[in-house]
Design an enzyme around this catalytic site. Structure first.
Site, mmCIF file in Angstrom:
data_model
loop_
_atom_site.group_PDB
_atom_site.id
_atom_site.type_symbol
_atom_site.label_atom_id
_atom_site.label_comp_id
_atom_site.label_asym_id
_atom_site.label_seq_id
_atom_site.Cartn_x
_atom_site.Cartn_y
_atom_site.Cartn_z
ATOM 1 N N ARG A 135 123.467 61.170 58.761
ATOM 2 C CA ARG A 135 122.427 60.858 57.486
ATOM 3 C C ARG A 135 122.151 59.055 57.640
ATOM 4 O O ARG A 135 123.129 58.139 58.145
ATOM 5 C CB ARG A 135 123.238 60.965 56.491
ATOM 6 N N SER A 174 82.911 48.366 29.160
ATOM 7 C CA SER A 174 83.027 46.903 29.629
ATOM 8 C C SER A 174 84.007 45.982 28.343
ATOM 9 O O SER A 174 83.444 46.258 27.298
ATOM 10 C CB SER A 174 81.822 46.663 30.135
#
Lengths: 397, 397, 397, 397
Positions: free
Chosen positions: C299, C259
């Site tokens: 496409r 921490s």
């Protein structure tokens, strides 16, 4: 990383300013681009980049003999305070740039709406010819969406909160430090540190929001409101740029849209890329909400961590798309003859509704006579744009 | 369907009121629940339920000899006008009920925050014990989220716009009708019809927004802001109701939580169902944004249609979850002895940060002395709640 | 970029091998890391990186005097052929690494399931104690999920298709080139080039799939099947690592879980990060499906472009999470005394079902007597694991 | 509900068949449509409908004097066993109907591909004209997607697993019952009950999968593979049905596509609704994956519950869209003259690539000479369709 260091510096200054800590150290130059890899490596171990960054700065402070500063650095904060506040700083920058970009869109669209107020066009609904309209109204409708987005962006930007709650949002360490420094009302002094931090960083004051993620979801929503508005513009251009329709064309030049195999082909690349952004953004927003809904305990394990890459990607996507929209709008080719020819050729269809109305005064098929309130609606959008941009223009005048 | 008929009626009244159409017919009782199946069947053919509904009402009007009313019904509108406005009416109702439900949540949380202001508890971050806190602060944090949600709900509710643009958002038919009725400025008269409709239905006025879907995404976002806030509450209860933690328990009684095979087992059913809603809602929000981003042409083919089931499901989900949260909060069992015992047993861990602070005035391990600004933060939330609910309370006093 | 160059080279070789083009040039060393920025910049203009890359390679070929090679490079392909095939190559690599990583998970879980076959534990359903189980069965259940994921990954990996259809999936240019080279059946020769390319790149042969995006969604689904399985493991560890439960703990050491403010606190960082990946991945999968559903024309403009960053991010996320799971499982601490103590303390609850059964032979509260088919189910999972890994083990033996 | 009763009945039969329980009761007619409301109401209390349903059936059994059956009903199962197995039964039905529907699509597309093998058309990439193609190849490409979907649907359908693990997946109660009935190897007998249940319900055998949700995500993925394929077809029709393109038109008749205000307008309603389904489905799939990734403990609190409405909605959406696609394809109008005219008018553009090829044998602009391997690719798709449907045709011959 620069934003994180800025938060640590500002907090240090605030601690000193409030008399809670001794004089703050200047963190400038302690950590640089060369440290990014090490901090990133440490981030994987700690779960976030703050712990390794703080460790590194402390080492550097001690190396230069300032161990008192090393002791005081970061005191009262938790990693999430630093990262959330840094995220808000980044978002303020991003939203500011987006507001400016949206301002450019407004100006281009005001121009297009005014210029093409009377450029006759066939309206399409569910892909089919419906009634006549003008390209000016199309631009005015885009403009209203952009104004919605701009309003969301500026509103959110003005409310980005600072985060400073300590280990679990109780301000315990800050209160303890205030008490140690002799404060008569240590909790108020501690809470005041957050207020000072907000003021120093130009964010809004807020109680801790470690598990209340509205600031993040609200910012993400504003970003997606932008991509939504741009997606519609891009989608409309993609339709209108089809060779069979040919009413709009993207700006040419500078290598935009070339094919790798077909000479002469010009792809609507800007619209394509903007639409791509618009298709991707909603999923990123959903991610921030799943994270917000799962933000349990006093600081959550996972949901919070899911926000960083998501918001970062969303911001990056929005910034790029925003600049592409500017390029698209500023160079957009509007083929008004083609628009008019199509509309006139479809006059029968476009005025069919007119003939079916009860008590209609006229039932001709002149498409220019069935434009309804197009002019008035364009004016309405222009007026709104004027009101939105007006104050700033004056402010900069 | 009732909302759609209400829109048709209001528009008819507006046409008559403005002198554009002859006296409006009363549509009450023309169509009833027995017609839902037929309209739904027609909806699949037409792509939306408005076309078959209008046809049906016209038939009924003609059956009762009112063929002039049949001719004038729906004139100037398009299907999307009716459906979008009806959606806004439904959302106004939903958001109103949610605001009331959120008000109840606020009251319960104000009670819990005040009552448990000093109920000592271990804060958990990343699932591990962090520092001491109180359950009052947990409730206060939930409260802030609920206030955020309530503010989003009431803000959105106050800005729901009417939709009336005609076939393609140009008000062409309405303008034509106004002109036929002798209006000197037919476009303004037509645009005024929308304003009148808004006023009659208590919605905000707006130019057409057929392809600018901010009103829908904004409403969906407000709904998800609710489920986010509730998801965190539910998730916190689910953790705290684990037998090994045992700090919170759901209200018992009335058959809640029974197992189909294990006698005596009590499942935290309310939290489970609320969390379910919170996990589902973000995806529905994403859907509305994909739809918004793809709203091309003057009215789109598909994206608009994707909104109805999505918003409907989102609204239904939020309403059910909201009432479950009310039940959950009003009967929540808070085991303060268990909370205190756990916190005290973990005193060393919970005060470890304290001992590491530079210049700390004290470094004891009394968890009650390391509560930081808990009290002050609770007061801050209570004050905000008071300000949010205050005006209404006075208004009803 | 390396993958794209590899595709161009392989295609060039194939053209030459089939006698369609003159001898292929060696592209090695023509383009390097220093060119990435220039290609990326060109990509924004062209909408994809292939056009600028091809241009650059051609320039370099001409610079070294090989203008015939410059003429032949990329002939018969379109950008999407190169990018899709390169994507498949990257996915093959990613899926291969994941299969290996999943193999490691299998081995760890086989070990855990066997070792903890009898490690008594309270099963939890809807967060509450249900019946007794053992940690071995928990590991066996994780194992079955991992085997599902591994099976999906290997199946997809074996079916990744090559893409080579030319400008619009008709193989027009390739057919023309084959014809120019004297082929009697030019279409077959052209189609054979794709087959040769597949064989050379070790992908499966396929007709063009420019708008049929199943290969992409299927690969994305396999990746999310991995993160789903890992998410459950991570989630279970996060619950069990809670101090009040304390049945599992993450591997310690090497700076994991520290921490930034609380000394001594160990956060379950690996599980947190793995869960983060699992929460994010589904949204990326949804993106690929929206893209697949919108792949119109021969496409598409946008949906295809949305795939690259999405699949890339998904792959990266899965690879990182996979290695974290390996680290997590290989060092997982299993506190069997704590598990047993909790289960025994809850014996009454855990055996309540037993007492309620009709005609039960016994109704004691000994938790070890109510373990049902735990052993047999563990064996079933181990047998499946053995069958899955067996062939490979032999192969490498 | 019918599916749930079917599961209870089958399990009861299995218990009796294996000699674990006395003769099974016949549950037919005990519970009917009139009980749905009561069960649904109870479901909110219990968190799922199984507990109230079991209670109701037991009451009815006792009312008719069969209290022994009431005692034995549901023994050995947990709610999730019943619901998961019922869900699999529903999915088997849904996937079966979809496979049949997809078979119809295959037949229509085989017809279209063959019939329009030579129907010249301009291919569009990124919305612009690219090279010539034929509508037959378009249909063949759609066909390949449908075959992918059909293959996914049939594969998933064949692997739907039974669920029967008892309270927490240990088969504890079933083992106890087997033991009470004198089984020498009670765990094997218990595990064998699951196998018998699978066989009786025509599902595949499986160890418990309460927290391994691959069966659900895999089924959801198959459903979305369908909507993806249909979305592309719908999107292509929407483009081609634009009046400026006019190459395809939806089947007319039976009130399809009428406008509520514009006489004569025909909206492409089928494609619109199918595209709507395709836009919505991916988000529902994402929901099932978030649920799968969060399925912690031995049975989870929330994620499991999120699956039911999601999969139900996805199934319903897919079934409706599937039938709309059948209607769309079977009546699709193909305007071959318009296709040819557009392609011929764009001959210069469509053959520009051809002229740029090195060593090209010819460089004319006859679009019919630049069709590449179109015929061969169509044959390839037809062959695949034949192979896919072939066995069944023979089977039914």
């Amino acid at each position: 990383m620069a934003a994180m260091i800025r938060v640590e510096q500002a907090w240090f200054d605030v601690l000193a300013e409030a008399g809670v800590a001794p004089a703050a150290a200047d963190l400038t130059g302690l950590v640089g681009d060369g440290d990014v890899v090490a901090v990133a490596a440490g981030a994987e171990g700690a779960g976030n980049p703050v712990a390794p960054l703080v460790r590194l700065i402390r080492d550097r402070l001690r190396s230069r003999g300032d161990s008192r500063a090393a002791d005081w650095l970061h005191r009262g904060l938790t990693s999430q305070d630093v990262l959330d506040t840094a995220l808000m700083l980044c978002l303020r920058d991003v939203l500011g740039r987006l507001a400016a970009e949206l301002g450019r869109h407004v100006e281009e669209l005001v121009r297009l709406a005014a210029e093409h107020r009377g450029s006759l066009r066939a309206a399409r609904t569910l892909t089919q010819h419906a009634v006549p309209t003008t390209f000016g109204l199309t631009a005015a409708t885009w403009l209203e969406s952009i104004l919605d987005a701009r309003s969301a962006v500026t509103r959110v930007r003005a409310s980005l909160p600072v985060q400073a709650g300590g280990a679990a949002g109780t301000l315990a360490a800050a209160t303890e430090l205030a008490s140690g420094a002799g404060s008569a009302d240590a909790p108020s002094t501690a809470r005041g540190l957050t207020t000072r931090l907000a003021s120093r960083l130009d964010l809004t004051d807020s109680p801790p929001w470690h598990t209340r993620r509205t600031p993040v979801t609200r910012a993400a929503a504003a970003l997606v409101t932008c991509t939504d508005a741009w997606g519609v513009i891009a989608g409309d251009v993609l339709v209108a740029a089809r060779p069979e329709i040919g009413e709009l064309a993207e700006p040419s030049g500078d290598g935009r849209g070339g094919s790798s195999t077909m000479p002469g082909k010009r792809n609507p690349v800007l619209s394509t890329l903007v639409r791509t952004a618009a298709l991707r953004a909603p999923h990123l927003l959903a991610m921030t909400h799943v994270a917000a809904a799962e933000a349990v305990d006093d600081r959550p394990a996972g949901p919070w961590h899911a926000e960083w890459p998501t918001v970062q990607e969303l911001a990056r996507t929005a910034l790029v798309a925003g600049s592409q929209v500017t390029e698209l709008l500023s160079g957009l080719h509007v083929h008004i003859e083609r628009m008019a020819a199509t509309a006139e050729a479809a006059a029968g269809t476009l005025t069919a509704e007119r003939g079916s109305l009860p008590g209609a005064s006229a039932s001709g098929t002149d498409v220019r006579e069935y434009l309804g309130a197009v002019n008035l609606l364009i004016d309405e959008a222009l007026t709104r744009a004027d009101a939105a941009l007006g104050p700033e223009r004056e402010g900069t005048g």
